[in-house]
Design an enzyme around this catalytic site. Structure first.
Site: not given
Ligand code: GLC
Length: 742
Positions: A280
């Site tokens: 993430d």
């Molecule tokens: C965010 C979220 C994740 C998302 C990623 C990219 O922090 O936790 O669900 O896909 O970053 O935007």
């Protein structure tokens, strides 16, 4: 015919294997040509400038690094123009390895669908798959290869703002929906022009954050992990999900990003996952803040070792893997495995054949926000609405109603209908992209109906200056519709709330309007279950409208006037007070269960609040009524290798057609571990015309009786079971006992 079918299947599987082998050969041949830096480049993902979805790290060299083949993927680069631009840079690199474009296409792309929790309320798997299909078609037409969805985190705590992204509290419903969403996003085959890779997130148990506070720690037994939180991930994997995303949280003391038990033992080991895992946003680097890695280099070591293949925006791999390999702390085999997993997907998508295949401006123009997609969005939105109350059958409204007052801070809002994670829309011509609730009502009523409007108050704040005008407006009307709730950015990531009441003075506005004595219908717009006891107890008609997306206004009007008979059922329990949390339907009995809401004394209950929820899991009303009768079981004794055929009669006893979600619950009365008081094990959404009766059938097999014992072994145990079928988890209509015998 059968012989031919078998032959065809054999040929198809042989072809698929041959194709895969060809891809594997290409991957291995390419890998041999790559330098260490180019390999590590494939594990590196940067954000574009379309919209930062996390704490941004300023890096002015991104474009140069792409040209040097040091970046494997970008996110937040949207549109054929920009995806082509960055891809052209990648094509200047030595090996011309194409970039992979990922994007949070969570509930629609330009045509926005209801938030996933709202869609889950439809219990309509075909509708949910259609929503993902449309989203994939539009995203792929805009240069996107990969969506960071479905989010399949089980959510039992409405203080956690990200419940809006998932499918609610139940593992069975969540698993069925996860499967449908992956199928919708990936379509028939990766590489098709209307398919995108799915990304199952957040692995794992992110929704169990203590206190419902986003990013907070998770601590649970291995059995709870397997019984409740992992099944939707496995369902998504079974649907062929191409990628996974790990989660921010630590689980049982180890951050998921550095958790080899999750990523190696379970996902890539037991489940034999062949795709790749993306971290993430910055979650590799955040292991330093977790106190798990003492610096970014240690974090890179922990993450690559644990099975995190791609580094989203923490620069950990880019700047530390070369040294870790040179110091023999990381084997090049680990890096090669991660690189191969990523390259394999790029080949499957056809990006090596044509890096610009998804960046076609003509297709983009043709697909985005087109009438067919808007029609789908309107249908899915209407199916997502839950009718919570309809005393004296105020609803549906008569189209001959002379004067309607539409009051509240959400009435003329555009963006509020899109909910969190909507793909950014231009700030101009909003009405091209969204039908506001006011627009929807205007589209619906005839020229003989007069519409009045007053805002009444803001979503937040204690200013009641608008009340007088709202009251005066209500007094002029035959019926008042009030649209209240949360603004689009009040549920979602980093939006945990300790107080989940309707914000501001909105419920006081409801009270003031109710006091006029006019018939009142309340629409609650939200990304989560909210607490609104006064409204729930005093207002005769309530629709839970979530955030319904581009066609919100039309879908709400369709339901208000009965052009669509509401069929939604709650995918999450609605608490009476925030103090009841965590509250979910499939709880254990305890040794001192509260038999009812009035139970006092030595029982598991609060002394100051009823034990039952405000609205139970699976609850939702209709403009018609359904009668369940004549339950029949083919036998009341089954062996684990046998099945029970279940049937009952479902009759629409009302005056209008409608859909009923019939829910089948089981209770395993005794087990080697305590078992839930009941648990959802199947459901069907059935459409019946007025007066129509249908025979509904289910099959009970050993899978439905199985669970994880204390050794994490999946299986059933002989004993007594209760089968219950009903309109909600708290509205069982027919039931029967049966026995599983050795
Ligand atoms: C965010 C979220 C994740 C998302 C990623 C990219 O922090 O936790 O669900 O896909 O970053 O935007």
């Amino acid at each position: 015919m059968k012989r031919i079918t078998t032959l065809t299947c054999l040929m198809l599987s042989f072809f698929a294997m041959a194709q895969q082998q060809t891809i594997d050969q290409k991957v291995n041949a390419l890998l041999k040509q790559m330098t260490l830096e180019e390999k590590i480049g494939q594990l590196n993902q940067y954000t574009g400038n379309n919209a930062a979805t996390g704490p941004i790290t300023i890096n002015p060299n991104k474009q140069a690094e792409i040209k040097d083949g040091l970046v494997g993927s970008m996110l937040n680069v949207v549109g054929t123009k920009y995806t082509r631009q960055y891809q052209e840079l990648a094509m200047q690199s030595r090996l011309k390895i194409p970039l992979l474009y990922g994007q949070d296409v969570i509930h629609g792309f330009k045509t926005t669908f209801p938030i996933p929790l709202g869609e889950a309320a439809s219990w309509d798997l075909a509708a949910i798959e259609l929503s993902a299909r449309v989203a994939a078609t539009e995203a792929a037409a805009s240069g996107i290869h990969w969506t960071f969805a479905p989010m399949v985190d089980i959510g039992r705590d409405p203080r956690w703002g990200r419940v809006m992204e998932g499918a609610g509290e139940d593992s069975y419903l969540g698993s069925r929906i996860a499967y449908a969403r992956v199928k919708g996003f990936q379509g028939d085959k990766l590489g098709n022009l209307n398919s995108v890779m799915a990304c199952v997130k957040h692995f794992a148990a992110y929704g169990a954050a203590i206190g419902g506070r986003d990013y907070n720690s998770v601590d649970m037994s291995e059995r709870m992990l397997w019984e409740t939180y992992l099944p939707p991930f496995k369902a998504a994997l079974d649907a062929g999900a191409a990628t996974f995303m790990n989660s921010f949280n630590d689980i049982n003391g180890i951050p998921a990003t550095g958790n080899a038990h999750l990523q190696r033992d379970i996902l890539k080991g037991k489940w034999n996952f062949q795709g790749f895992v993306v971290s993430d946003w910055g979650s590799i680097g955040e292991m330093v803040a977790h106190g798990y890695s003492k610096d970014l280099k240690e974090a890179a070591l922990a993450a690559i070792t644990a099975g995190s293949d791609m580094d989203m925006e923490s620069n950990a791999y880019r700047y530390n893997l070369p040294a870790l390999i040179k110091e023999n702390k990381v084997s090049i085999d680990l890096v090669d495995d991660a690189v191969k997993r990523i390259l394999r997907k790029k080949f499957e998508l056809g990006l090596f054949d044509d890096p610009y295949k998804y960046s076609n401006p003509d297709r983009e123009k043709q697909e985005l926000n087109n009438p067919e997609h808007r029609k789908a969005a309107r249908e899915v939105a209407a199916k997502s609405i839950v009718l919570l109350k309809n005393d004296n059958a105020i609803l549906p409204l008569a189209k001959s109603t002379k004067t309607i007052a539409f009051i509240g801070p959400m009435v003329k809002e555009y963006k509020a209908n899109m909910g969190f994670w909507a793909v950014e829309l231009p700030e101009v011509d909003y009405n091209k992209w969204v039908v506001s609730q006011w627009d929807g009502l205007q589209n619906k009523v005839g020229k003989n109906t007069k519409l009045l409007y007053a805002k009444g108050c803001e979503v937040e704040g204690d200013n009641k200056d608008g009340f007088a005008e709202a009251i005066a407006t209500a007094k002029q009307a035959d019926v008042v519709i009030l649209s209240i709730g949360e603004r689009h950015d009040m549920s979602g990531e980093a939006k945990s709330r300790s107080n989940i009441n309707i914000p501001g003075v909105q419920e006081e506005l409801v009270k003031a309007i109710q006091a006029t004595g006019k018939p009142v219908v309340v629409l609650v717009n939200a990304g989560r279950p909210l607490v609104f006891n006064w409204t729930a107890d005093n207002v005769p008609a309530i629709l839970y409208t979530w955030w319904l997306g581009s066609e919100a206004g039309n879908a709400i009007a369709d339901v208000l006037f009965g052009d669509y008979n509401p069929s939604g059922k709650l995918p999450m329990t609605f608490p009476r007070e925030v103090g009841q949390i965590p509250i979910y339907y499939n709880h254990y009995s305890t040794g001192r269960p509260a038999q009812d809401d009035n139970a006092k004394g030595y029982v598991s209950a609060y002394t100051d609040l009823k034990s039952s929820p405000k609205f139970p899991f699976g609850f939702g009303l209709s403009y018609t009524k359904f009668d369940y009768s004549d339950l029949k079981l083919s036998t009341t004794k089954m062996k684990s290798n046998e099945k029970i055929q279940v049937s009952f009669q479902l009759k629409n006893t009302g005056k209008v057609a409608g859909e009923e979600v019939v829910q089948l619950y089981l209770k395993d009365k005794f087990g080697s571990v305590v078992r839930p008081v009941l648990e959802l094990r199947d459901f069907q959404k059935v459409k019946l015309n007025a007066g129509e009766t249908k025979t509904i059938q289910f099959t009970i097999d050993n899978e439905k009786l199985s669970f994880y014992n204390d050794k994490i072994e999946w299986g059933s145990e002989p004993g007594d079971f209760e089968l219950m079928i009903g309109s909600s988890s708290a509205d069982i209509r027919v039931k029967s006992d049966f026995e599983l015998v050795k």
